[in-house]
Motif scaffolding. Structure first.
Motif, PDB file in Angstrom:
ATOM      1  N   UNK A 200     -46.976   1.240 -11.411  1.00 22.64           N
ATOM      2  CA  UNK A 200     -45.997   0.353 -10.782  1.00 22.64           C
ATOM      3  C   UNK A 200     -45.981   0.615  -9.286  1.00 22.64           C
ATOM      4  N   UNK A 201     -46.233  -0.424  -8.506  1.00 20.81           N
ATOM      5  CA  UNK A 201     -46.247  -0.271  -7.049  1.00 20.81           C
ATOM      6  C   UNK A 201     -45.204  -1.188  -6.409  1.00 20.81           C
ATOM      7  N   UNK A 202     -44.836  -0.837  -5.199  1.00 19.02           N
ATOM      8  CA  UNK A 202     -43.916  -1.656  -4.420  1.00 19.02           C
ATOM      9  C   UNK A 202     -44.290  -1.508  -2.948  1.00 19.02           C
ATOM     10  N   UNK A 203     -44.299  -2.614  -2.232  1.00 23.36           N
ATOM     11  CA  UNK A 203     -44.638  -2.581  -0.817  1.00 23.36           C
ATOM     12  C   UNK A 203     -43.514  -1.936  -0.017  1.00 23.36           C
ATOM     13  N   UNK A 204     -43.837  -1.526   1.208  1.00 28.69           N
ATOM     14  CA  UNK A 204     -42.817  -0.920   2.061  1.00 28.69           C
ATOM     15  C   UNK A 204     -41.687  -1.907   2.326  1.00 28.69           C
ATOM     16  N   UNK A 205     -42.041  -3.167   2.624  1.00 29.24           N
ATOM     17  CA  UNK A 205     -41.001  -4.179   2.855  1.00 29.24           C
ATOM     18  C   UNK A 205     -40.187  -4.432   1.595  1.00 29.24           C
ATOM     19  N   UNK A 206     -40.863  -4.467   0.455  1.00 24.88           N
ATOM     20  CA  UNK A 206     -40.144  -4.634  -0.805  1.00 24.88           C
ATOM     21  C   UNK A 206     -39.235  -3.456  -1.091  1.00 24.88           C
ATOM     22  N   UNK A 207     -39.692  -2.270  -0.738  1.00 26.48           N
ATOM     23  CA  UNK A 207     -38.897  -1.052  -0.926  1.00 26.48           C
ATOM     24  C   UNK A 207     -37.633  -1.085  -0.070  1.00 26.48           C
ATOM     25  N   UNK A 208     -37.790  -1.471   1.194  1.00 23.26           N
ATOM     26  CA  UNK A 208     -36.636  -1.533   2.098  1.00 23.26           C
ATOM     27  C   UNK A 208     -35.666  -2.637   1.668  1.00 23.26           C
ATOM     28  N   UNK A 209     -36.212  -3.739   1.133  1.00 24.99           N
ATOM     29  CA  UNK A 209     -35.359  -4.829   0.648  1.00 24.99           C
ATOM     30  C   UNK A 209     -34.534  -4.369  -0.553  1.00 24.99           C
ATOM     31  N   UNK A 210     -35.200  -3.692  -1.494  1.00 20.46           N
ATOM     32  CA  UNK A 210     -34.476  -3.173  -2.655  1.00 20.46           C
ATOM     33  C   UNK A 210     -33.427  -2.157  -2.230  1.00 20.46           C
ATOM     34  N   UNK A 211     -33.795  -1.285  -1.297  1.00 20.95           N
ATOM     35  CA  UNK A 211     -32.857  -0.273  -0.801  1.00 20.95           C
ATOM     36  C   UNK A 211     -31.635  -0.931  -0.164  1.00 20.95           C
ATOM     37  N   UNK A 212     -31.879  -2.007   0.598  1.00 20.55           N
ATOM     38  CA  UNK A 212     -30.772  -2.698   1.259  1.00 20.55           C
ATOM     39  C   UNK A 212     -29.792  -3.270   0.245  1.00 20.55           C
ATOM     40  N   UNK A 213     -30.286  -4.025  -0.719  1.00 25.30           N
ATOM     41  CA  UNK A 213     -29.388  -4.661  -1.684  1.00 25.30           C
ATOM     42  C   UNK A 213     -28.740  -3.626  -2.611  1.00 25.30           C
ATOM     43  N   UNK A 214     -29.481  -2.579  -2.954  1.00 23.41           N
ATOM     44  CA  UNK A 214     -28.936  -1.520  -3.802  1.00 23.41           C
ATOM     45  C   UNK A 214     -27.737  -0.857  -3.119  1.00 23.41           C
ATOM     46  N   UNK A 215     -27.900  -0.540  -1.837  1.00 18.94           N
ATOM     47  CA  UNK A 215     -26.806   0.082  -1.087  1.00 18.94           C
ATOM     48  C   UNK A 215     -25.714  -0.924  -0.744  1.00 18.94           C
ATOM     49  N   UNK A 216     -26.090  -2.146  -0.415  1.00 14.30           N
ATOM     50  CA  UNK A 216     -25.100  -3.153  -0.029  1.00 14.30           C
ATOM     51  C   UNK A 216     -24.128  -3.430  -1.177  1.00 14.30           C
ATOM     52  N   UNK A 217     -24.668  -3.657  -2.371  1.00 11.87           N
ATOM     53  CA  UNK A 217     -23.791  -3.883  -3.522  1.00 11.87           C
ATOM     54  C   UNK A 217     -23.019  -2.615  -3.885  1.00 11.87           C
ATOM     55  N   UNK A 218     -23.644  -1.445  -3.698  1.00  9.20           N
ATOM     56  CA  UNK A 218     -22.957  -0.188  -3.974  1.00  9.20           C
ATOM     57  C   UNK A 218     -21.771   0.037  -3.048  1.00  9.20           C
ATOM     58  N   UNK A 219     -21.969  -0.224  -1.745  1.00  9.22           N
ATOM     59  CA  UNK A 219     -20.874  -0.087  -0.780  1.00  9.22           C
ATOM     60  C   UNK A 219     -19.775  -1.105  -1.081  1.00  9.22           C
ATOM     61  N   UNK A 220     -20.167  -2.310  -1.476  1.00  8.56           N
ATOM     62  CA  UNK A 220     -19.188  -3.340  -1.840  1.00  8.56           C
ATOM     63  C   UNK A 220     -18.331  -2.878  -3.007  1.00  8.56           C
ATOM     64  N   UNK A 221     -18.952  -2.236  -3.998  1.00 10.63           N
ATOM     65  CA  UNK A 221     -18.195  -1.700  -5.134  1.00 10.63           C
ATOM     66  C   UNK A 221     -17.199  -0.636  -4.687  1.00 10.63           C
ATOM     67  N   UNK A 222     -17.649   0.252  -3.807  1.00 11.16           N
ATOM     68  CA  UNK A 222     -16.758   1.300  -3.295  1.00 11.16           C
ATOM     69  C   UNK A 222     -15.566   0.673  -2.574  1.00 11.16           C
ATOM     70  N   UNK A 223     -15.829  -0.364  -1.780  1.00 10.28           N
ATOM     71  CA  UNK A 223     -14.756  -1.048  -1.052  1.00 10.28           C
ATOM     72  C   UNK A 223     -13.751  -1.661  -2.023  1.00 10.28           C
ATOM     73  N   UNK A 224     -14.258  -2.287  -3.088  1.00 10.18           N
ATOM     74  CA  UNK A 224     -13.359  -2.905  -4.066  1.00 10.18           C
ATOM     75  C   UNK A 224     -12.549  -1.860  -4.830  1.00 10.18           C
ATOM     76  N   UNK A 225     -13.155  -0.729  -5.169  1.00  3.35           N
ATOM     77  CA  UNK A 225     -12.403   0.332  -5.846  1.00  3.35           C
ATOM     78  C   UNK A 225     -11.259   0.822  -4.971  1.00  3.35           C
ATOM     79  N   UNK A 226     -11.515   0.911  -3.660  1.00  9.28           N
ATOM     80  CA  UNK A 226     -10.468   1.338  -2.732  1.00  9.28           C
ATOM     81  C   UNK A 226      -9.349   0.310  -2.652  1.00  9.28           C
ATOM     82  N   UNK A 227      -9.721  -0.958  -2.513  1.00 12.93           N
ATOM     83  CA  UNK A 227      -8.730  -2.039  -2.432  1.00 12.93           C
ATOM     84  C   UNK A 227      -7.925  -2.118  -3.721  1.00 12.93           C
TER      85      UNK A 227
END
Length: 310
Positions: free
Chosen positions: A89-116
């Motif tokens: 299984x391979x993933x390009x650098x751009x694909x890796x950074x894209x996955x990292x962005x959405x993984x963290x973005x949704x994760x931070x959003x969850x943390x924000x909602x738990x706080x609210x």
């Protein structure tokens, strides 16, 4: 030595190497969990939208949290399934950074909602006379927009820093998805300044949110214990136990993952298991907690089933 200095733009995801028979079992297990996760969270969103009895701030936040859960687990599992199906299984650098962005973005959003959501429970229990005026439709909408914007903009700085790193062979990433620790381990030259900033960046956000959530529940528990009526205490506790359970499970795993540096191969193996738990297992548990432990949601579900049966 020349090979070790070859700059790469593609990574091989190690995943969970095991026997073909066990990989098929794991694939079916994780796929079933993902389908149940989607079903459970979509059901919560559907019930909140369609049932007027759930048109309350708490359920409005829960439905948005469920939407973030769907995005969070969906950003993580495709490569997990791929690693269980394909030999390599391979993933390009751009694909890796894209996955990292959405993984963290949704994760931070969850943390924000738990706080609210913890602040919402604080106002409902500790400031009941002012709750309706404080948590009106305009305020709730603004808070939801704030959570989504925070999630998708907060992480841009981290992704920008990681994208400046150069990565060299060997390009085998000891993970089933792109995460910061395995990426840092593959950098040609370890930038400890970048790593320290990234870990400090995520740790500050996680610990601040966790501290605010804990503070809210300290006041909530104190108020509940001061309630003279036993029935009133039980009712107040029942509205909070689901959220406390989700908070404990979610923060327990992400604090272990991101509120420290982890660079050894043994740490990466542990990170991979923990990441599997909070990206695949936790999103499945949360809708079960919110539905099975919540009388209003169960009542709305029964009403929807009865309406469907007519």
């Amino acid at each position: 030595m020349e090979e070790n200095h070859t700059v790469v733009t593609e990574f091989e995801l190690l995943g969970f190497p095991t026997s073909p028979e066990l990989q098929i079992i794991l694939l079916l297990l994780f796929l079933t969990m993902y389908i149940l996760t989607l079903t459970g969270n979509l059901l919560i969103i559907f019930l909140v939208v369609c049932d007027h009895n759930l048109h309350k701030p708490m359920y409005f936040f829960i439905s948005n949290f469920s939407a973030a859960e769907i995005g969070f687990t969906t950003s993580a599992v495709p490569k997990l399934y791929s690693s269980l199906i394909m030999i390599k299984t391979t993933i390009s650098l751009n694909g890796c950074l894209t996955q990292l962005y959405f993984f963290f973005a949704f994760g931070v959003t969850e943390v924000a909602f738990l706080t609210i959501m913890s602040i919402d429970r604080y106002l409902a229990i500790c400031k009941p006379l002012h709750y309706s005026s404080l948590m009106n439709t305009r305020t709730c909408t603004a808070l939801v927009i704030f959570c989504w914007i925070t999630g998708f903009f907060w992480i841009v700085i981290l992704i920008a820093l990681v994208s400046q790193l150069a990565f060299c062979t060997p390009n085998v990433m000891n993970h089933f998805l792109c995460d910061t620790s395995p990426l840092f381990a593959l950098a040609c030259i370890r930038s400890y300044t970048t790593e320290l900033f990234c870990y400090s960046f995520t740790s500050t956000m996680i610990l601040f949110s966790f501290g605010l959530t804990c503070t809210s529940y300290v006041f909530i528990i104190r108020t509940i214990l001061m309630t003279p009526s036993t029935t009133g205490r039980q009712k107040a506790f029942s509205t909070c136990t689901s959220h406390i359970t989700v908070v404990a499970i979610y923060y327990g795993s992400i604090i272990f993952m991101y509120v420290r540096t982890a660079n050894s191969e043994a740490s990466l193996d542990k990170d991979k298991v923990i990441a599997l738990f909070y990206s695949v297992v936790t999103p499945l548990i949360n809708p079960l907690i919110y539905s099975l432990r919540n009388k209003d949601v169960i009542k709305a579900l029964k009403k929807a089933i009865q309406y469907k049966a007519k």
